[in-house]
Design an enzyme around this catalytic site. Structure first.
Site, mmCIF file in Angstrom:
data_model
loop_
_atom_site.group_PDB
_atom_site.id
_atom_site.type_symbol
_atom_site.label_atom_id
_atom_site.label_comp_id
_atom_site.label_asym_id
_atom_site.label_seq_id
_atom_site.Cartn_x
_atom_site.Cartn_y
_atom_site.Cartn_z
ATOM 1 N N ASP A 36 28.056 91.015 -1.266
ATOM 2 C CA ASP A 36 27.316 89.880 -1.837
ATOM 3 C C ASP A 36 27.934 88.551 -1.417
ATOM 4 O O ASP A 36 27.252 87.647 -0.932
ATOM 5 C CB ASP A 36 27.329 89.957 -3.377
ATOM 6 C CG ASP A 36 26.798 91.267 -3.889
ATOM 7 O OD1 ASP A 36 26.063 91.939 -3.144
ATOM 8 O OD2 ASP A 36 27.123 91.636 -5.035
ATOM 9 N N GLY A 60 19.700 92.141 -8.840
ATOM 10 C CA GLY A 60 19.401 92.653 -7.509
ATOM 11 C C GLY A 60 19.602 91.653 -6.388
ATOM 12 O O GLY A 60 19.610 92.025 -5.221
ATOM 13 N N LEU A 61 19.735 90.384 -6.734
ATOM 14 C CA LEU A 61 19.878 89.377 -5.681
ATOM 15 C C LEU A 61 21.281 88.781 -5.673
ATOM 16 O O LEU A 61 21.563 87.835 -4.958
ATOM 17 C CB LEU A 61 18.837 88.265 -5.869
ATOM 18 C CG LEU A 61 17.393 88.742 -5.801
ATOM 19 C CD1 LEU A 61 16.435 87.625 -6.131
ATOM 20 C CD2 LEU A 61 17.086 89.305 -4.406
ATOM 21 N N SER A 62 22.132 89.364 -6.496
ATOM 22 C CA SER A 62 23.510 88.933 -6.599
ATOM 23 C C SER A 62 23.687 87.533 -7.152
ATOM 24 O O SER A 62 24.334 86.667 -6.550
ATOM 25 C CB SER A 62 24.218 89.044 -5.256
ATOM 26 O OG SER A 62 25.580 88.923 -5.533
ATOM 27 N N SER A 63 23.108 87.340 -8.324
ATOM 28 C CA SER A 63 23.305 86.060 -8.994
ATOM 29 C C SER A 63 24.738 85.942 -9.510
ATOM 30 O O SER A 63 25.275 84.840 -9.610
ATOM 31 C CB SER A 63 22.305 85.893 -10.133
ATOM 32 O OG SER A 63 22.337 87.009 -10.969
ATOM 33 N N SER A 64 25.381 87.068 -9.811
ATOM 34 C CA SER A 64 26.770 86.994 -10.324
ATOM 35 C C SER A 64 27.677 86.327 -9.305
ATOM 36 O O SER A 64 28.402 85.385 -9.620
ATOM 37 C CB SER A 64 27.347 88.386 -10.585
ATOM 38 O OG SER A 64 26.559 89.079 -11.468
ATOM 39 N N ALA A 65 27.617 86.832 -8.067
ATOM 40 C CA ALA A 65 28.465 86.241 -7.031
ATOM 41 C C ALA A 65 28.059 84.796 -6.799
ATOM 42 O O ALA A 65 28.910 83.917 -6.603
ATOM 43 C CB ALA A 65 28.343 87.044 -5.740
ATOM 44 N N ALA A 66 26.742 84.516 -6.862
ATOM 45 C CA ALA A 66 26.273 83.152 -6.586
ATOM 46 C C ALA A 66 26.754 82.164 -7.649
ATOM 47 O O ALA A 66 27.116 81.032 -7.327
ATOM 48 C CB ALA A 66 24.745 83.131 -6.474
HETATM 49 C C1 GLA Z 1 26.132 95.165 -5.739
HETATM 50 C C2 GLA Z 1 27.611 94.956 -5.411
HETATM 51 C C3 GLA Z 1 27.846 94.988 -3.905
HETATM 52 C C4 GLA Z 1 27.210 96.217 -3.260
HETATM 53 C C5 GLA Z 1 25.779 96.390 -3.741
HETATM 54 C C6 GLA Z 1 25.154 97.678 -3.285
HETATM 55 O O1 GLA Z 1 25.368 94.091 -5.305
HETATM 56 O O2 GLA Z 1 28.047 93.744 -5.960
HETATM 57 O O3 GLA Z 1 29.231 94.904 -3.624
HETATM 58 O O4 GLA Z 1 27.985 97.353 -3.475
HETATM 59 O O5 GLA Z 1 25.672 96.349 -5.148
HETATM 60 O O6 GLA Z 1 25.000 97.675 -1.920
#
Ligand code: GLA
Length: 393
Positions: free
Chosen positions: A170, A122-128
């Site tokens: 993200d 939920g906090l976007s650890s993948s992108a991080a």
């Molecule tokens: C994930 C995806 C984002 C976005 C969100 C929902 O975090 O990686 O690109 O679509 O879900 O807002």
């Protein structure tokens, strides 16, 4: 920096200090959920928790990285990354390396230890993870990326290698955000604004409520929802007589809201609801930017709650646990607004709260949630964070 667990683990493993520490913050997205892949508008903040990586150069080009959150050490050579993903956490590193090496010459690898500072989801650890790793690899190989390049390359690694067709929400939050400013971005043309906190705005903290369920986007309905949005866009274009090209290029952003209003009844109910979410969420992101600019946190919070409602009922992206948390938040004093953070299939909810109510919120939400899900005791957790700078290149 010395108290980082990854630094201590690095020292223990390699008997020396690391050459550097890479850091990428996590993000929250109070408004603009699931509209980035349709080229809509988003609001985001980076937070003062994220991914840290203690690392040193490996001149033979090998990458050798352990994670404090996942088993199995990653090991590969920067110039011979397997074409196909393996299916473990290190795919994020392999994907980052592959994408980087398509454009730049990579000679050096690295050894190190990576750590995430909050539970995953939920906090976007993948992108991080991708961004922290990519910035370290760039530094060691003398590569200077622009912020936009970093956003696009890290997104590409996730889309093409890891296999999640995420938009750029993200990565943009984790790179462009600055402390106490709201990122307001149009994901169609990448124009963005950092709207500073208005001095008239009431104080706020960011609360994170972890459901206790860790999440993997690759196995959720994330990609399917996106197909439904595209299908809705394509059908609306066809029904209304608009020109259209390839299905893969269809996005709701290219269909004016008036066309949706006129032809929405031609859509199957599920596709209509996804589109309803897109148009209303885009309007909320626009209204949110205005409320933030004015310093009207009550109005901003109300929009977040509405966004949460639309995610449950139109986008249908929750799971029982997150929907329960959302419901509890709506009736808890001191919460301006809250919703699922991120994709919302598992993971956490976020809220903007009045700092004076933090203790009461922690107690009340925790009690009610665990009463319904006693099995999640010890897994559910509550955290207070602040807004923070995105990655500094
Ligand atoms: C994930 C995806 C984002 C976005 C969100 C929902 O975090 O990686 O690109 O679509 O879900 O807002």
């Amino acid at each position: 920096m010395n108290d980082l667990r990854c630094t201590a683990a690095f020292r223990e493993k390699y008997n020396r200090e690391p050459d550097g520490i890479a850091f990428c913050p996590y993000r929250i997205c109070p408004l603009g959920a699931h509209v980035d892949h349709q080229y809509g508008k988003i609001n985001g903040l980076a937070i003062n928790y994220g991914i840290h990586m203690a690392y040193s150069v490996k001149k033979n080009g090998v990458v050798e990285l352990s994670s404090l959150n996942f088993p199995k050490r990653a090991q590969f050579h920067v110039r011979s990354v397997p074409d196909e993903k393996v299916g473990d956490w290190a795919d994020h590193l392999r994907g980052a390396t592959k994408v980087l090496s398509e454009k730049y010459e990579l000679r050096y690898g690295l050894c190190g230890v990576i750590e995430g500072s909050l539970p995953i989801g939920g906090l976007s650890s993948s992108a991080a993870v991708i961004i922290a790793f990519m910035t370290a690899l760039c530094k060691l190989n003398g590569i200077q990326l622009s912020e936009m390049e970093l956003v696009m390359m890290s997104k590409k690694a996730e889309n093409e290698y890891v296999g999640v067709s995420c938009g750029k929400l993200d990565q943009s939050c984790e790179v462009f955000c600055r402390k106490d400013s709201l990122l307001y971005m149009d994901t169609k043309d990448d124009s963005y604004e950092l709207i500073p906190v208005n001095p008239a705005m009431k104080p706020y903290s960011i609360a994170i409520f972890f459901s206790g369920l860790e999440r993997s986007l690759a196995s959720s309905k994330y990609n399917m929802r996106q197909d439904e949005c595209k299908a809705a866009a394509y059908a609306l274009m066809a029904h209304s007589g608009m020109d259209y090209g390839k299905f893969l290029d269809a996005r709701l952003r290219d269909v004016p809201v008036e066309v949706f209003e006129e032809y929405k009844d031609c859509l199957p109910a599920a596709w209509r609801k996804r589109a309803e979410h897109y148009y209303s969420e885009t309007a909320r992101a626009e209204a949110g930017a205005k409320a933030w600019r004015k310093g009207d946190l009550d109005a901003y919070g109300a929009l977040i709650f509405e966004s949460g409602y639309s995610s449950v009922h139109n986008y249908e992206s929750g799971c029982d646990e997150l929907i329960t948390l959302y419901g509890i938040m709506t009736e808890t004093e001191g919460i301006y607004g809250g919703r699922f953070s991120g994709a919302g299939f598992k993971g956490c909810c976020m809220a903007l709260i009045d700092p004076d109510y933090a203790e009461g919120i922690e107690r009340q939400v925790g009690e009610k949630y665990l009463k319904k899900y006693p099995g999640l005791e010890g897994k559910y957790s509550f955290h207070i964070c602040k807004s923070a700078d995105g990655v500094i290149l």
